[in-house]
Motif scaffolding. Sequence first.
Motif, PDB file in Angstrom:
ATOM      1  N   GLU A 109      46.963 144.585 -71.984  1.00 27.97           N
ATOM      2  CA  GLU A 109      46.979 145.370 -73.360  1.00 27.97           C
ATOM      3  C   GLU A 109      45.880 145.208 -74.430  1.00 27.97           C
ATOM      4  O   GLU A 109      45.488 143.822 -74.283  1.00 27.97           O
ATOM      5  N   THR A 110      45.274 146.077 -74.935  1.00 28.45           N
ATOM      6  CA  THR A 110      44.196 146.143 -76.362  1.00 28.45           C
ATOM      7  C   THR A 110      45.431 146.288 -77.521  1.00 28.45           C
ATOM      8  O   THR A 110      46.067 146.229 -77.467  1.00 28.45           O
ATOM      9  N   VAL A 111      44.822 144.453 -77.975  1.00 25.15           N
ATOM     10  CA  VAL A 111      45.139 144.334 -79.450  1.00 25.15           C
ATOM     11  C   VAL A 111      44.490 144.463 -80.432  1.00 25.15           C
ATOM     12  O   VAL A 111      43.888 143.940 -80.294  1.00 25.15           O
ATOM     13  N   GLU A 112      45.091 144.038 -81.923  1.00 22.99           N
ATOM     14  CA  GLU A 112      43.876 143.879 -82.826  1.00 22.99           C
ATOM     15  C   GLU A 112      43.772 142.772 -83.021  1.00 22.99           C
ATOM     16  O   GLU A 112      45.070 141.822 -82.584  1.00 22.99           O
ATOM     17  N   VAL A 113      42.563 142.665 -83.392  1.00 23.30           N
ATOM     18  CA  VAL A 113      42.549 140.602 -83.821  1.00 23.30           C
ATOM     19  C   VAL A 113      41.794 140.020 -84.740  1.00 23.30           C
ATOM     20  O   VAL A 113      41.583 141.032 -85.500  1.00 23.30           O
ATOM     21  N   VAL A 114      42.369 139.684 -85.326  1.00 18.68           N
ATOM     22  CA  VAL A 114      41.129 139.405 -86.785  1.00 18.68           C
ATOM     23  C   VAL A 114      41.013 137.886 -86.308  1.00 18.68           C
ATOM     24  O   VAL A 114      41.659 136.426 -86.299  1.00 18.68           O
TER      25      VAL A 114
END
Lengths: 406, 406
Positions: A398-403
């Motif tokens: 799955e594509t997730v947001e990262v910082v």
Amino acid sequence: MISIEEATRHIAQFAVPRDREAIALADALGHVLAEDVACSLDSPPFDKALVDGYAVRAEDVRSDGPALRVLEEVTAGETPTRGVEPGCAIRIMTGAPIPRGAELVVMVERTETLNADGTQVKLLQTEAKVGEGILPRGKSMREGEVVIPSGQRIRPAEIGLLAELGHAKINVWRKPRVAVLATGNELVPAGEDLRPGQIRNSNGPMLLAYARRCGATPIDLGIGRDEPGDLRARLSTGLESADVLVVSGGVSAGVLDLVPGMLAELGVEKVFHKVQLKPGKPLWFGVAQQAAPPRLVFGLPGNPVSSLVCFELFMRPALERLSGQAAVENRRFTAVLSQAHPHDGGRPTYWPALLSFHGDAWRVEPLPWQGSGDLRTLTKANSLCFFPAGARTYAVGETVEVVKIQ
Amino acid sequence: MISIEEATRHIAQFAVPRDREAIALADALGHVLAEDVACSLDSPPFDKALVDGYAVRAEDVRSDGPALRVLEEVTAGETPTRGVEPGCAIRIMTGAPIPRGAELVVMVERTETLNADGTQVKLLQTEAKVGEGILPRGKSMREGEVVIPSGQRIRPAEIGLLAELGHAKINVWRKPRVAVLATGNELVPAGEDLRPGQIRNSNGPMLLAYARRCGATPIDLGIGRDEPGDLRARLSTGLESADVLVVSGGVSAGVLDLVPGMLAELGVEKVFHKVQLKPGKPLWFGVAQQAAPPRLVFGLPGNPVSSLVCFELFMRPALERLSGQAAVENRRFTAVLSQAHPHDGGRPTYWPALLSFHGDAWRVEPLPWQGSGDLRTLTKANSLCFFPAGARTYAVGETVEVVKIQ
């Protein structure tokens, strides 16, 4: 309890740059320009040779061209004493000014010297492209043109360009000063032994280092305990000496009872308390408006990971604004989960993770993490992986947001 | 002429870390650990309350549970003076040590105080999960376990963890020292006016800033001209005082003639000269082996962009190795071209570009660029876009390799 976005907006409103100062270019790395820098001269300041070779007239470059008489040699730093006449050439080195009359520079590799003293040269190139081998005056930059705008952070390339333009001193925004007060009766400094019930002050040194890392000037206010006189003195020093006061912790009931009242007495008004966020929910933010521009006060949670996440999400952008940076850096993007992750879902969560690029894609691995007291996992992390509110298990791929962090 | 990969391998072979030194934790940010750091104590050092609430025995948490007698209150930094007996509770604050006999902490939100002096409490929670609200001793880290390995660069989280473990001093690798000598008779310092044919020294300040940016200690050797005694003295100072000597330029024929011979006299052996690369082909690399470990000598091209690209591709990884970092950071990944790019193809080319993340993908825009003298474009760039040898026009939407810079 407000959202992460609301909290960010509230803080941004008060995070405005401070004083300008003139500093030497050699000290300017990492500062932010407080003025548009205009070009003080054409660059290059003269038509300049791009290669080593012979400056010639176009008409002399042809298949049946004659041997040319070499009038002189000009190296970088010198100036030609003569112009190039028909049937003549001037030997020229990279960086040297182009002589009058020359229309191109034929690379030395495409020539043949005909005699030992180099006074006769034959061109092996047979077609003339006017301007070849020449960087024309003002081609890079024209006098008066803005070349670096105000608000740009100074990196090595900016240092190079400012030096090229002769700016030995420049106007920058003063770096924001960040004062850090760790609070808690249970805290002792790193160098001291622990008595029962005590722990070492890890947030203080960590937050001071983070401030330095973000280009701010850190001010260490030490450890605050529930001694009213001492505590008030430290808070007051922070508000007087810094643009941003960070109070870390407050898990110790004694101190917790004292800090908010003292801040109020010192003129700090609460803007918000608590954010829909894990870890970092207890974040407190206030401002001291009697100073202009206002001082910012952050109350960070005592758990080190909460404190680190709050610094990254809220304080770093605030420090970028305070330092005069025109645009806050985007450190968020997306990556593909390299392992499944069960998310309990109560609050939007930033989870310590390891981000890496593999062949064709960014992958992110949420690390085994024991919660906001577990700083060790953060030493293995280079990012935070974001899971919005809502319980579910995220699947591999799955594509997730990262910082990106630290 | 060798490939970029060969050049990188040659340099890596000589780029080994230097001396160890003990420094204060407060000064450690950005250094690299020169020892494995083991845990000096269990962390947490005692069973610790994770929430504010009541420490109780599991048997007392049930739907028909009695009111419990509150024996005392323990805050963080204090130690309990009593154990928890059946029918009793101890009020406990986050961070405080768990009293003997307690099996869980019931959050204060799930309790009700029955009398004004707080000596009677009713639990609203009816099921006991042993260990709830407790961070057990040694759960994060066990005494003796390696928690941060040698070779790790110290970021804020490492500072926090080292403070938590009581490391007020730590052993790190000394930061590499980088001496920079700009050469050229045409160069004048940024603060001086230009006479005809002169340009300002932009490479010197830029490379010094780049070295600082990479965590090295810069040493300014000034400007070298074709005065043999002075030039030799500067080169010699660089080799004696620094781990890495950078000679920038050599476009001025006079200096160009002198530097290689002088370096040879000073014991510097050439390892390679010229790399299949644009910009940056003239890169020269040598070592002074009489010193142990060997000194590295880079001859960077005089054009500022070539010099910047060579620093990024070759010197940054070398400095990471010299500083003791266990793994060289990967700054390369791929992005999608946001505009077509004609590539002339002679040599593998790194082109100044602007990289950004849009919604779901990294996009890269090759910037209008006038060649290796055009430093201005680099002040607008945050990356280099790689085009391998072979002429063709790259189309919008093609995936290309990028390197983040500065």
